[in-house]
Design a protein around this motif. Structure first.
Motif, PDB file in Angstrom:
ATOM      1  N   LYS A  49       0.841  -1.204   0.000  1.00 25.79           N
ATOM      2  CA  LYS A  49       0.000   0.000   0.000  1.00 25.79           C
ATOM      3  C   LYS A  49       0.876   1.255   0.000  1.00 25.79           C
ATOM      4  CE  LYS A  49      -3.777   2.076   2.643  1.00 25.79           C
ATOM      5  NZ  LYS A  49      -4.467   2.081   3.937  1.00 25.79           N
ATOM      6  N   GLU A  50       1.907   1.210   0.838  1.00 18.04           N
ATOM      7  CA  GLU A  50       2.859   2.323   0.954  1.00 18.04           C
ATOM      8  C   GLU A  50       3.549   2.602  -0.376  1.00 18.04           C
ATOM      9  OE1 GLU A  50       6.569   2.641   3.663  1.00 18.04           O
ATOM     10  OE2 GLU A  50       4.919   2.081   4.989  1.00 18.04           O
ATOM     11  N   ALA A  51       3.974   1.515  -1.029  1.00 18.34           N
ATOM     12  CA  ALA A  51       4.687   1.628  -2.308  1.00 18.34           C
ATOM     13  C   ALA A  51       3.790   2.225  -3.378  1.00 18.34           C
ATOM     14  CB  ALA A  51       5.186   0.254  -2.738  1.00 18.34           C
ATOM     15  N   LYS A  52       2.507   1.811  -3.374  1.00 11.52           N
ATOM     16  CA  LYS A  52       1.550   2.336  -4.366  1.00 11.52           C
ATOM     17  C   LYS A  52       1.314   3.827  -4.158  1.00 11.52           C
ATOM     18  CE  LYS A  52      -0.967  -1.887  -5.554  1.00 11.52           C
ATOM     19  NZ  LYS A  52      -2.191  -2.669  -5.348  1.00 11.52           N
ATOM     20  N   GLU A  53       1.181   4.222  -2.890  1.00 14.05           N
ATOM     21  CA  GLU A  53       0.967   5.640  -2.565  1.00 14.05           C
ATOM     22  C   GLU A  53       2.158   6.482  -3.022  1.00 14.05           C
ATOM     23  OE1 GLU A  53       0.155   5.918   1.590  1.00 14.05           O
ATOM     24  OE2 GLU A  53      -1.844   5.041   1.406  1.00 14.05           O
ATOM     25  N   ARG A  54       3.365   5.936  -2.780  1.00 15.65           N
ATOM     26  CA  ARG A  54       4.590   6.642  -3.163  1.00 15.65           C
ATOM     27  C   ARG A  54       4.664   6.809  -4.678  1.00 15.65           C
ATOM     28  NH1 ARG A  54       8.724   3.446  -0.813  1.00 15.65           N
ATOM     29  NH2 ARG A  54       7.788   3.670   1.219  1.00 15.65           N
ATOM     30  N   GLN A  55       4.222   5.746  -5.369  1.00 21.69           N
ATOM     31  CA  GLN A  55       4.247   5.758  -6.836  1.00 21.69           C
ATOM     32  C   GLN A  55       3.286   6.818  -7.380  1.00 21.69           C
ATOM     33  OE1 GLN A  55       3.694   1.826  -8.359  1.00 21.69           O
ATOM     34  NE2 GLN A  55       4.513   2.301 -10.357  1.00 21.69           N
TER      35      GLN A  55
END
Length: 203
Positions: A49-55
């Motif tokens: 989830k964190e990685a998607k938000e960062r992307q």
């Protein structure tokens, strides 16, 4: 006969060497994160989830950057044209020197400062500062001043380590006229006297 239980398969992290579920307790969890997102996303759903938000944030930043700097999409100022705010995105912002307390330091204009100093209650010296700011060679200027007023004149370093001309005697009465006639690049409006610690315009 009872069936043999199948051995449990353990997924080991290729970064720290621990079983994937124990990575968060290892010494390099930050380094493990990219590998875990790629190979064990079900173990750490928060990381995914964190990685998607960062992307998403990165894509938004890139779009914004393109919108500001790209001359072709109309989002920013075109080359050679100023934007509605009146500032050109291609030009660098003007550097402003700020003094302690938030005061803005204005760009100083060159000035010639003349000060009469009395030493030992008898000896008088006329100090001339700032001629060099107008492109005047101080060694030549001291010779001309000494010759004009028939006195000794020399280039010395002042209290602030800047060079100045010390002329023996009180010549403040007609030095302004001599300076403006000899060096036409020095305007009378740029010449000041120091009187009782105050700066007074010569003009």
């Amino acid at each position: 006969m009872a069936e043999k239980p199948e051995p449990t398969r353990v997924l080991y992290c290729q970064v720290c060497g621990l079983p994937a579920e124990y990575c968060e307790f290892g010494p390099d969890f930050e380094k493990c994160k990219p590998w875990l997102i790629q190979n064990a996303p079900n173990l750490y759903p928060d990381l995914l989830k964190e990685a998607k938000e960062r992307q998403v944030e990165k894509v938004a930043e890139n779009l914004q950057a393109v919108g500001i700097s790209s001359p072709g999409d109309g989002g920013g100022a075109r080359e050679g044209q100023s934007d509605p705010s009146g500032s050109n995105s291609a030009s660098k912002p003007e550097e402003i020197k700020r003094l302690p307390g938030g005061k803005i330091k204005k760009k100083e204009k060159p000035e010639v400062i003349i000060e009469k100093i009395v030493r030992n209650k008898r000896k008088c010296v006329t100090v001339v500062k700032g001629l060099d700011l107008f492109g005047v060679k101080l060694s030549d200027a001291s010779k001309k001043l000494g010759k004009k007023f028939a006195t000794g004149a020399s280039v010395v370093k002042g209290p602030t380590e800047k060079e100045q001309i010390d002329v023996q005697g009180d010549i403040s009465y007609d030095i302004v006229e001599f300076i403006t006639e000899t060096w036409t690049e020095v305007p009378e409006s740029a010449i000041f006297f120091i009187e009782d610690g105050r700066k007074v315009a010569a003009a």
